[in-house]
Design a protein around this motif. Structure first.
Motif, PDB file in Angstrom:
ATOM      1  N   LEU A 114       2.545 -39.675 -47.897  1.00  0.00           N
ATOM      2  CA  LEU A 114       1.704 -40.576 -48.173  1.00  0.00           C
ATOM      3  C   LEU A 114       0.797 -40.902 -47.210  1.00  0.00           C
ATOM      4  CD1 LEU A 114       4.604 -42.469 -48.149  1.00  0.00           C
ATOM      5  CD2 LEU A 114       3.464 -42.416 -50.228  1.00  0.00           C
ATOM      6  N   ALA A 115       0.440 -40.051 -46.406  1.00  0.00           N
ATOM      7  CA  ALA A 115      -0.371 -40.240 -44.913  1.00  0.00           C
ATOM      8  C   ALA A 115      -1.876 -39.951 -45.248  1.00  0.00           C
ATOM      9  CB  ALA A 115      -0.160 -39.804 -43.561  1.00  0.00           C
ATOM     10  N   SER A 116      -1.957 -39.295 -45.811  1.00  0.00           N
ATOM     11  CA  SER A 116      -3.129 -38.269 -46.098  1.00  0.00           C
ATOM     12  C   SER A 116      -3.834 -39.316 -47.621  1.00  0.00           C
ATOM     13  CB  SER A 116      -2.855 -36.477 -47.375  1.00  0.00           C
ATOM     14  OG  SER A 116      -2.357 -36.924 -47.700  1.00  0.00           O
ATOM     15  N   ARG A 117      -2.490 -40.171 -48.551  1.00  0.00           N
ATOM     16  CA  ARG A 117      -2.818 -40.350 -49.598  1.00  0.00           C
ATOM     17  C   ARG A 117      -3.918 -42.095 -49.347  1.00  0.00           C
ATOM     18  NH1 ARG A 117      -3.017 -38.152 -54.213  1.00  0.00           N
ATOM     19  NH2 ARG A 117      -1.352 -36.850 -54.329  1.00  0.00           N
ATOM     20  N   ARG A 118      -2.650 -42.987 -48.358  1.00  0.00           N
ATOM     21  CA  ARG A 118      -3.622 -44.218 -47.429  1.00  0.00           C
ATOM     22  C   ARG A 118      -5.066 -44.078 -46.923  1.00  0.00           C
ATOM     23  NH1 ARG A 118       1.236 -46.473 -46.269  1.00  0.00           N
ATOM     24  NH2 ARG A 118       2.941 -46.788 -47.939  1.00  0.00           N
ATOM     25  N   ALA A 119      -4.717 -42.698 -46.515  1.00  0.00           N
ATOM     26  CA  ALA A 119      -6.427 -42.242 -45.366  1.00  0.00           C
ATOM     27  C   ALA A 119      -7.775 -42.715 -46.507  1.00  0.00           C
ATOM     28  CB  ALA A 119      -6.120 -41.097 -44.942  1.00  0.00           C
ATOM     29  N   GLN A 120      -6.729 -42.023 -48.301  1.00  0.00           N
ATOM     30  CA  GLN A 120      -7.832 -41.645 -48.629  1.00  0.00           C
ATOM     31  C   GLN A 120      -7.617 -43.675 -49.274  1.00  0.00           C
ATOM     32  OE1 GLN A 120      -6.533 -40.117 -52.775  1.00  0.00           O
ATOM     33  NE2 GLN A 120      -8.688 -40.170 -53.749  1.00  0.00           N
ATOM     34  N   THR A 121      -6.835 -44.462 -50.053  1.00  0.00           N
ATOM     35  CA  THR A 121      -6.738 -44.710 -50.196  1.00  0.00           C
ATOM     36  C   THR A 121      -7.997 -46.371 -49.389  1.00  0.00           C
ATOM     37  OG1 THR A 121      -4.958 -45.775 -49.932  1.00  0.00           O
ATOM     38  CG2 THR A 121      -5.664 -44.687 -52.690  1.00  0.00           C
TER      39      THR A 121
ATOM     40  N   THR B  74      -7.913 -49.197 -60.139  1.00  0.00           N
ATOM     41  CA  THR B  74      -8.942 -50.103 -60.098  1.00  0.00           C
ATOM     42  C   THR B  74      -9.895 -49.252 -59.154  1.00  0.00           C
ATOM     43  OG1 THR B  74      -7.865 -51.594 -60.798  1.00  0.00           O
ATOM     44  CG2 THR B  74      -9.806 -52.163 -60.021  1.00  0.00           C
ATOM     45  N   HIS B  75      -9.062 -48.972 -58.100  1.00  0.00           N
ATOM     46  CA  HIS B  75     -10.605 -48.729 -57.322  1.00  0.00           C
ATOM     47  C   HIS B  75     -10.758 -47.360 -56.496  1.00  0.00           C
ATOM     48  CE1 HIS B  75     -11.093 -52.408 -56.094  1.00  0.00           C
ATOM     49  NE2 HIS B  75      -9.511 -53.521 -55.636  1.00  0.00           N
ATOM     50  N   VAL B  76      -9.576 -46.540 -56.529  1.00  0.00           N
ATOM     51  CA  VAL B  76      -9.894 -44.788 -56.653  1.00  0.00           C
ATOM     52  C   VAL B  76      -9.758 -44.409 -58.138  1.00  0.00           C
ATOM     53  CG1 VAL B  76      -8.433 -43.303 -55.626  1.00  0.00           C
ATOM     54  CG2 VAL B  76      -8.401 -45.599 -54.798  1.00  0.00           C
ATOM     55  N   LEU B  77      -8.842 -44.339 -58.984  1.00  0.00           N
ATOM     56  CA  LEU B  77      -8.954 -43.355 -59.861  1.00  0.00           C
ATOM     57  C   LEU B  77     -10.329 -43.658 -61.082  1.00  0.00           C
ATOM     58  CD1 LEU B  77      -5.319 -43.217 -60.506  1.00  0.00           C
ATOM     59  CD2 LEU B  77      -6.594 -41.711 -59.557  1.00  0.00           C
ATOM     60  N   GLU B  78     -10.505 -44.879 -61.181  1.00  0.00           N
ATOM     61  CA  GLU B  78     -11.460 -45.389 -61.966  1.00  0.00           C
ATOM     62  C   GLU B  78     -12.615 -45.248 -61.561  1.00  0.00           C
ATOM     63  OE1 GLU B  78     -11.664 -49.003 -63.711  1.00  0.00           O
ATOM     64  OE2 GLU B  78      -9.192 -49.243 -64.639  1.00  0.00           O
ATOM     65  N   SER B  79     -12.619 -45.083 -60.633  1.00  0.00           N
ATOM     66  CA  SER B  79     -13.956 -44.274 -60.073  1.00  0.00           C
ATOM     67  C   SER B  79     -14.105 -42.989 -59.837  1.00  0.00           C
ATOM     68  CB  SER B  79     -14.618 -44.819 -58.535  1.00  0.00           C
ATOM     69  OG  SER B  79     -13.289 -44.769 -57.315  1.00  0.00           O
TER      70      SER B  79
ATOM     71  N   ASP C 184      -3.169 -31.899 -59.441  1.00  0.00           N
ATOM     72  CA  ASP C 184      -2.686 -33.259 -60.929  1.00  0.00           C
ATOM     73  C   ASP C 184      -2.672 -34.731 -60.043  1.00  0.00           C
ATOM     74  OD1 ASP C 184      -3.038 -34.796 -63.485  1.00  0.00           O
ATOM     75  OD2 ASP C 184      -0.637 -33.963 -63.921  1.00  0.00           O
ATOM     76  N   ASP C 185      -4.145 -34.534 -59.242  1.00  0.00           N
ATOM     77  CA  ASP C 185      -3.971 -35.704 -58.505  1.00  0.00           C
ATOM     78  C   ASP C 185      -3.618 -37.124 -59.075  1.00  0.00           C
ATOM     79  OD1 ASP C 185      -5.920 -37.850 -56.001  1.00  0.00           O
ATOM     80  OD2 ASP C 185      -4.582 -36.070 -55.103  1.00  0.00           O
ATOM     81  N   ALA C 186      -4.106 -37.315 -59.792  1.00  0.00           N
ATOM     82  CA  ALA C 186      -4.544 -38.893 -60.731  1.00  0.00           C
ATOM     83  C   ALA C 186      -2.137 -39.189 -61.089  1.00  0.00           C
ATOM     84  CB  ALA C 186      -5.109 -39.035 -61.821  1.00  0.00           C
ATOM     85  N   ALA C 187      -2.077 -38.251 -61.671  1.00  0.00           N
ATOM     86  CA  ALA C 187      -0.735 -38.767 -62.540  1.00  0.00           C
ATOM     87  C   ALA C 187       0.989 -38.462 -61.169  1.00  0.00           C
ATOM     88  CB  ALA C 187      -0.209 -37.177 -62.919  1.00  0.00           C
ATOM     89  N   VAL C 188       0.206 -38.172 -60.160  1.00  0.00           N
ATOM     90  CA  VAL C 188       0.935 -37.361 -58.347  1.00  0.00           C
ATOM     91  C   VAL C 188       1.042 -39.083 -58.061  1.00  0.00           C
ATOM     92  CG1 VAL C 188       1.601 -35.809 -56.611  1.00  0.00           C
ATOM     93  CG2 VAL C 188       1.492 -35.451 -58.715  1.00  0.00           C
ATOM     94  N   ALA C 189      -0.090 -39.625 -58.143  1.00  0.00           N
ATOM     95  CA  ALA C 189      -0.697 -40.652 -56.557  1.00  0.00           C
ATOM     96  C   ALA C 189       0.379 -41.808 -57.781  1.00  0.00           C
ATOM     97  CB  ALA C 189      -1.992 -40.596 -56.946  1.00  0.00           C
ATOM     98  N   VAL C 190       0.240 -42.215 -59.325  1.00  0.00           N
ATOM     99  CA  VAL C 190       1.225 -43.188 -59.682  1.00  0.00           C
ATOM    100  C   VAL C 190       2.294 -42.964 -59.323  1.00  0.00           C
ATOM    101  CG1 VAL C 190       1.688 -43.596 -61.784  1.00  0.00           C
ATOM    102  CG2 VAL C 190      -0.557 -43.878 -61.145  1.00  0.00           C
TER     103      VAL C 190
END
Length: 233
Positions: A175-182, A228-233, A90-96
């Motif tokens: 945070l490190a892994s998610r920042r690498a993505q964004t 805008t740039h990650v979840l919507e794409s 459930d990546d989107a919800a957790v990221a937010v």
């Protein structure tokens, strides 16, 4: 490192299967017989493993029906929630929700740190911001993320509140892994550099309210960029 007991092994593997999405929230998990056969352990061992996950509110027992997975927001184990955040589906919800948590912690930390930060710490923040700019120019995402995390870590420690840094530390790997993505998105890097420069100016002014607002705007921009740039794409 202490060797895991059989109870811990069974509990960890079942949690792994839950995190992987094999048993989503609301679904039932296998019974004692199936799990004891799978792990080649006694039913008593399985029962204790299930009790461990029930105690962490990952599972719930419904009399006469079976054992079911609870929604993530009911889990009481930080370790389990962090595992879900780094490996779950459930990546989107957790990221937010991670950004919401950062907003709560980091705006307060920035407000306190503004009045306590030393010249040496400000110099270190300047250095990390310069490293972010250099990494952006070189298109080096790993270096950009490392400097970004170090910049924020300096503010947490400059607050002088030991609890803030300790509470935030378990989030670092996620945070490190998610920042690498964004941060692969160039526009997100550009926005981050502008927001970090505003935070730097606010910290240098030693104005607590200005620092709080600068960090809050950064968190809002981060959330907007994610959507805008990650979840919507």
């Amino acid at each position: 490192m202490a060797r895991k007991s059989l109870v811990d092994v069974v509990a960890d593997e079942l949690l792994d299967r839950i995190v992987a999405g094999e048993f989503p929230p609301g679904s039932g998990v296998p019974g004692e017989l199936e799990l004891s056969a799978r792990h080649e352990v006694s039913r008593m061992t399985v029962r204790e493993a299930m009790k461990t996950l029930v105690a962490r509110r990952i599972l719930r027992v419904e009399r006469g029906r079976g054992t079911f997975v609870n929604p993530l927001n009911q889990w009481s184990s930080l370790e389990a929630v962090l595992r879900f955040a780094s490996e779950g589906q459930d990546d989107a919800a957790v990221a937010v929700q991670l950004i919401e948590l950062r907003r709560m912690l980091e705006t307060g930390a920035a407000e306190i740190a503004a009045g306590r930060i030393t010249d040496g710490e400000l110099a270190e923040m300047d250095e990390q911001l310069a490293l972010m700019r250099a990494a952006h120019e070189a298109n080096d995402v790993d270096r950009f993320v490392a400097a970004d995390l170090a910049f924020h870590d300096l503010i947490l420690h400059a607050s002088g509140n030991v609890f803030v840094a300790v509470l935030f530390e378990p989030l670092t790997r996620i945070l490190a892994s998610r920042r690498a993505q964004t941060s692969k998105v160039v526009q997100i890097q550009i926005n981050a550099l502008a927001e970090h420069a505003n935070i730097m100016d606010a910290m240098r002014s030693h104005d607590a309210e200005r620092a709080r607002l600068a960090m809050d705007r950064h968190m809002e921009q981060t959330l907007n960029d994610l959507k805008t740039h990650v979840l919507e794409s």
